[in-house]
Write an enzyme that holds these catalytic residues in place. Structure first.
Site, mmCIF file in Angstrom:
data_model
loop_
_atom_site.group_PDB
_atom_site.id
_atom_site.type_symbol
_atom_site.label_atom_id
_atom_site.label_comp_id
_atom_site.label_asym_id
_atom_site.label_seq_id
_atom_site.Cartn_x
_atom_site.Cartn_y
_atom_site.Cartn_z
ATOM 1 N N THR A 2 104.115 6.937 -139.305
ATOM 2 C CA THR A 2 105.300 6.286 -138.751
ATOM 3 C C THR A 2 105.018 5.840 -137.331
ATOM 4 O O THR A 2 103.925 6.050 -136.824
ATOM 5 C CB THR A 2 106.503 7.263 -138.757
ATOM 6 O OG1 THR A 2 107.683 6.522 -138.567
ATOM 7 C CG2 THR A 2 106.381 8.324 -137.692
ATOM 8 N N GLY A 157 105.526 -2.627 -136.445
ATOM 9 C CA GLY A 157 105.822 -2.826 -137.864
ATOM 10 C C GLY A 157 105.146 -4.051 -138.453
ATOM 11 O O GLY A 157 104.848 -4.090 -139.647
ATOM 12 N N CYS A 160 101.129 -2.428 -138.386
ATOM 13 C CA CYS A 160 100.803 -1.157 -139.044
ATOM 14 C C CYS A 160 101.464 -1.076 -140.420
ATOM 15 O O CYS A 160 102.686 -1.178 -140.529
ATOM 16 C CB CYS A 160 101.274 0.004 -138.163
ATOM 17 S SG CYS A 160 101.040 1.621 -138.926
ATOM 18 N N THR A 163 104.381 1.523 -140.951
ATOM 19 C CA THR A 163 105.575 1.372 -140.113
ATOM 20 C C THR A 163 106.396 0.215 -140.660
ATOM 21 O O THR A 163 105.855 -0.847 -140.929
ATOM 22 C CB THR A 163 105.163 1.075 -138.649
ATOM 23 O OG1 THR A 163 104.355 2.151 -138.171
ATOM 24 C CG2 THR A 163 106.374 0.911 -137.749
#
EC number: 3.4.25.2
Length: 183
Positions: A2, A157, A160, A163
């Site tokens: 995350t 986001g 990754c 994410t």
């Protein structure tokens, strides 16, 4: 994993995180709440790492906050001591980002407590991307803490795969400002 990011600016502190839970290379859930308010809503905390491990750490950290009447640094150090010495805790794989009105800290799986430079925290699989984005925004814009955290998470986001763009954002009034780095 995350991405969790914390930014302190203009008398506000924010911790924000995405909502993706992955099992291996599979997305299991997209709307998990990895950021919480603790100790009568006076402390913000976000986690990166194993979900069950993080909930165990949240519980332990909140009990330390209660024990030390909400003193963030003391509670973090006491949790870190337990993390190092307790066999069950030592196996937990998670990082915590915590903040109150005066301090921002990272509590690591090695039992370390780190006060980050400029009160900027970015942890998890997208942490490096979020930190780079937030640093650039802090140095080159007048955006507030919430906007910087959200933009940093969006950039993480986009890069990754662990994410996503479902964010939880928590904000507190802050009494301190990070030091401006010397040129």
């Amino acid at each position: 994993m995350t991405t969790i990011v914390s930014v302190r600016r203009n008398n506000k502190v924010v911790i924000a995180g995405d909502g993706q839970v992955s099992l291996g290379n599979t997305v299991m859930k997209g709307n998990a709440r990895k950021v919480r308010r603790l100790y009568n809503n006076k402390v913000l905390a976000g986690f990166a790492g194993g979900t069950a491990d993080a909930f165990t750490l949240f519980e332990r950290f909140e009990s330390k906050l209660q024990m030390h009447q909400g003193h963030l640094t003391k509670a973090a150090v006491e949790l870190a001591k337990d993390w190092r010495s307790d066999r069950a805790l030592r196996k937990l794989e998670a990082l915590l980002a915590v903040a109150d009105e005066t301090a921002s800290l990272i509590i690591t799986g090695n039992g370390d407590v780190v006060q980050p430079e400029n009160d900027l925290i970015a942890i998890g699989s997208g942490g490096a991307y979020a930190q780079a984005a937030a640093t650039a925004l802090l140095e080159n814009t007048d955006l507030d803490a919430r906007e910087i955290a959200e933009k940093a998470l969006n950039i993480a986001g986009d890069i990754c795969v662990f994410t996503n763009h479902h964010h939880t954002v928590e904000e507190l009034d802050s009494t301190t400002e990070p030091e401006t780095p010397a040129a």
